[in-house]
Design an enzyme around this catalytic site. Sequence first.
Site, PDB file in Angstrom:
ATOM      1  CG  HIS A  93     -55.278  35.407 -41.632  1.00 37.94           C
ATOM      2  ND1 HIS A  93     -56.400  35.736 -42.378  1.00 37.94           N
ATOM      3  CD2 HIS A  93     -55.707  34.532 -40.679  1.00 37.94           C
ATOM      4  CE1 HIS A  93     -57.453  35.103 -41.894  1.00 37.94           C
ATOM      5  NE2 HIS A  93     -57.059  34.356 -40.869  1.00 37.94           N
ATOM      6  CG  HIS A  94     -56.115  36.400 -48.727  1.00 37.71           C
ATOM      7  ND1 HIS A  94     -55.832  37.697 -49.102  1.00 37.71           N
ATOM      8  CD2 HIS A  94     -56.338  35.710 -49.888  1.00 37.71           C
ATOM      9  CE1 HIS A  94     -55.881  37.798 -50.421  1.00 37.71           C
ATOM     10  NE2 HIS A  94     -56.177  36.611 -50.920  1.00 37.71           N
ATOM     11  CB  ALA A  95     -58.114  38.557 -42.664  1.00 39.24           C
TER      12      ALA A  95
END
EC number: 2.3.1.28
Length: 215
Positions: free
Chosen positions: A188-190
């Site tokens: 997840h790029h978060a």
Amino acid sequence: MTFNIIKLENWDRKEYFEHYFNQQTTYSITKEIDITLFKDMIKKKGYEIYPSLIYAIMEVVNKNKVFRTGINSENKLGYWDKLNPLYTVFNKQTEKFTNIWTESDNNFTSFYNNYKNDLFEYKDKEEMFPKKPIPENTIPISMIPWIDFSSFNLNIGNNSSFLLPIITIGKFYSENNKIYIPVALQLHHAVCDGYHASLFINEFQDIIKKVDDWI
């Protein structure tokens, strides 16, 4: 297990987290890993490859806080002190799989023995999650031993708050007198950027090459 709360307003990744979490941006990367020495050593010692790979994965995950960062059941952002593997086991008779979790252990022999005990207890259960309760601090790991692949992608439904990595291993294959396995990493790029994906792959390859140090 201990879950350490991250105060978003003070987090140095706040801007990136909010941007990519709101977009629900996830991505995957697949890399072939050289397991030539690893496979030979595992075979000589009489161990199975799958749990040995799981151990190596968990060594990387538990070494790096970024791979242990997630959202808990109370919808709080933070990171666990330790994650445990939740791995798939295929049942040839039913052609379905079960998900079993095993306690992580820095000592390979201890982890391997725990894995074998859990496998003996739960592998023939016709349930998706036979070992209950499943702790929150688990990370999904699976293997598709019938094919090698150059890319693999998993999609979790929109509005998902699942931030932990998902790791999928493929069939090993030979090329130029070396043996490789494809490893797919879903992130997840978060919480994880390209740098962190590279960090995982490079550290995983390193621990595989240094199998003599821990087996």
